[in-house]
Design a protein around this motif. Structure first.
Motif, short mmCIF file in Angstrom:
data_model
loop_
_atom_site.label_atom_id
_atom_site.label_comp_id
_atom_site.label_asym_id
_atom_site.label_seq_id
_atom_site.Cartn_x
_atom_site.Cartn_y
_atom_site.Cartn_z
N LEU A 154 0.83 -1.20 0.00
CA LEU A 154 0.00 0.00 0.00
C LEU A 154 0.87 1.26 0.00
O LEU A 154 2.03 1.23 0.41
N PRO A 155 0.31 2.39 -0.44
CA PRO A 155 1.01 3.66 -0.28
C PRO A 155 1.26 3.92 1.20
O PRO A 155 0.52 3.47 2.09
N LEU A 156 2.33 4.67 1.49
CA LEU A 156 2.77 4.85 2.87
C LEU A 156 1.71 5.46 3.77
O LEU A 156 1.55 5.04 4.93
N LEU A 157 0.95 6.44 3.26
CA LEU A 157 -0.05 7.11 4.11
C LEU A 157 -1.26 6.22 4.40
O LEU A 157 -2.09 6.58 5.24
N THR A 158 -1.35 5.09 3.74
CA THR A 158 -2.36 4.09 4.09
C THR A 158 -1.76 3.00 4.95
O THR A 158 -2.36 2.55 5.93
N LEU A 159 -0.56 2.57 4.59
CA LEU A 159 0.11 1.49 5.32
C LEU A 159 0.41 1.86 6.77
O LEU A 159 0.14 1.08 7.70
N VAL A 160 0.94 3.06 6.98
CA VAL A 160 1.34 3.46 8.33
C VAL A 160 0.16 3.49 9.31
O VAL A 160 0.24 2.89 10.39
N PRO A 161 -0.95 4.15 8.99
CA PRO A 161 -2.07 4.12 9.94
C PRO A 161 -2.60 2.71 10.18
O PRO A 161 -3.06 2.40 11.29
N SER A 162 -2.56 1.86 9.16
CA SER A 162 -3.03 0.49 9.33
C SER A 162 -2.17 -0.26 10.34
O SER A 162 -2.70 -1.04 11.16
N ILE A 163 -0.87 -0.05 10.31
CA ILE A 163 0.01 -0.71 11.27
C ILE A 163 -0.11 -0.06 12.64
O ILE A 163 -0.15 -0.76 13.66
N LEU A 164 -0.21 1.26 12.68
CA LEU A 164 -0.37 1.94 13.98
C LEU A 164 -1.63 1.47 14.70
O LEU A 164 -1.66 1.41 15.93
N ALA A 165 -2.66 1.11 13.94
CA ALA A 165 -3.93 0.67 14.53
C ALA A 165 -3.78 -0.64 15.30
O ALA A 165 -4.57 -0.91 16.21
N VAL A 166 -2.78 -1.46 14.94
CA VAL A 166 -2.61 -2.75 15.62
C VAL A 166 -1.35 -2.77 16.49
O VAL A 166 -1.07 -3.77 17.15
N LEU A 167 -0.60 -1.67 16.50
CA LEU A 167 0.65 -1.63 17.25
C LEU A 167 0.36 -1.48 18.74
O LEU A 167 -0.27 -0.50 19.16
N PRO A 168 0.80 -2.43 19.57
CA PRO A 168 0.57 -2.31 21.01
C PRO A 168 1.27 -1.09 21.61
O PRO A 168 2.25 -0.60 21.05
N ARG A 169 0.76 -0.63 22.73
CA ARG A 169 1.38 0.54 23.38
C ARG A 169 2.83 0.27 23.75
O ARG A 169 3.66 1.18 23.74
#
Length: 325
Positions: A154-169
């Protein structure tokens, strides 16, 4: 940045306050050692000092011949580099285990472990890296990146939020890579929530880059529309061992046109090899991300770092005024 980032570029980038990597790529152990010795000399470090740079490996290269892969890793680990970057492999977990076992065997003092960076191109890969491998740093590579990457990314501005959404604190820091050239790009990604960014193409056009002057001139003159994702250059070079789904973003030229047009591959390779020898920009390989349009001059690595930081701070200051308003 295989073939472009050696010891000089890595050292000068780290000396300026960023963090430089040597791109091991297709290097032999002796060549890696030469580049690390160069970095150590430029940073005025003794052989006993830790080396504040990283080394990036193509995991599929390690996997082709595991004993040789161990030798490649051992060169960097014995030099006490600060980080190892792994990408593009089917058994990355195996090499992570090896790096950690090496640290344990060598008795590295607490807090001096080798940091492990793993590059990912999807949420699925990110979760494996986080949950199974417990990586130290996660790098999200968007489709805008120069050099090799997964064509379906995916383009970076889509990929990054998708990963941040599942990234644990308590998860690893997330870095963003792909088409980034300016401090404004860095600021935008920091505001989005990443811990840092990775720039490649901008550092290809530095005095310390291993790219030749013709390649650097091509990049300075190129626009973002000049890049294309293709397997043409791997076919021309015979480097076809990449995992399925991987291609590379480079400057479009006659080599790509010939492959796309169905020219016999033997002819393509002959023309490509001659162009490489003659430094002919019409057919030689020049990797580049989509941000190449914003790369307009050859500078030292330290000047690039300082310029990016100043530009980043300007944009972050502007964001703070929006918040205040």
């Amino acid at each position: 940045m295989a073939g472009a980032s050696g010891g000089a570029l890595a050292a000068q980038t780290s000396a300026a306050g960023a963090f430089g990597f040597v791109g091991a790529g297709y290097m032999t152990p002796s060549r890696i050692q030469d580049e690390l010795s160069l970095a150590r000399a430029q940073l005025l470090l003794s052989d006993e000092d830790p080396l504040p740079i990283g080394v990036g490996y193509l995991a599929w290269q390690l996997e082709k011949d595991p004993p040789s892969g161990v030798d490649l890793l051992d060169v960097s680990l014995s030099n006490r580099v600060q980080a190892i970057w792994l990408a593009f492999g089917n058994s990355i977990g195996r090499w992570i285990e090896y790096i950690r076992s090496y640290d344990a065997r060598s008795g590295r003092e607490r807090g001096r472990k080798t940091l492990i960076f793993v590059q990912v191109s999807s949420v699925k890969e990110a979760l494996i890296a986080i949950q199974d491998w417990k990586v130290d740093v996660l790098v999200a590579q968007g489709s805008e990146s120069g050099g090799h990457g997964y064509s379906a990314t995916l383009p970076l501005l889509t990929l990054v939020p998708s990963i941040l959404a599942v990234l644990p604190r308590d998860g690893p820091p997330l870095l963003a890579a792909g088409g980034l050239s300016t401090g404004g790009h860095v600021a935008a990604l920091l505001v989005l929530g990443v811990s840092g960014v990775v720039l490649g193409t901008r550092f290809l056009v530095t005095e310390e880059s291993c790219y030749n002057e013709v390649q650097k001139k091509v990049l300075v003159m190129a626009s973002g529309n000049d890049t294309v994702r293709t397997t043409a250059f791997d076919r021309a070079r015979g480097t076809l061992d990449w995992p399925e789904g991987v291609d590379g973003r480079a400057i479009y030229n006659k080599t790509v046109a010939d492959v796309d047009g169905g020219v016999d591959i033997k002819t393509v390779r002959e023309n490509f090899n001659k162009a490489t020898q003659d430094r002919d920009p019409d057919r030689m390989l020049v990797w580049a991300g989509t941000g190449v349009d914003l790369v307009t001059e050859i500078q030292t690595a330290q000047d690039v770092v300082r310029e990016i930081v100043a530009d980043m701070m300007k944009h972050l200051s502007f964001v703070s005024t929006l918040i205040a308003t």
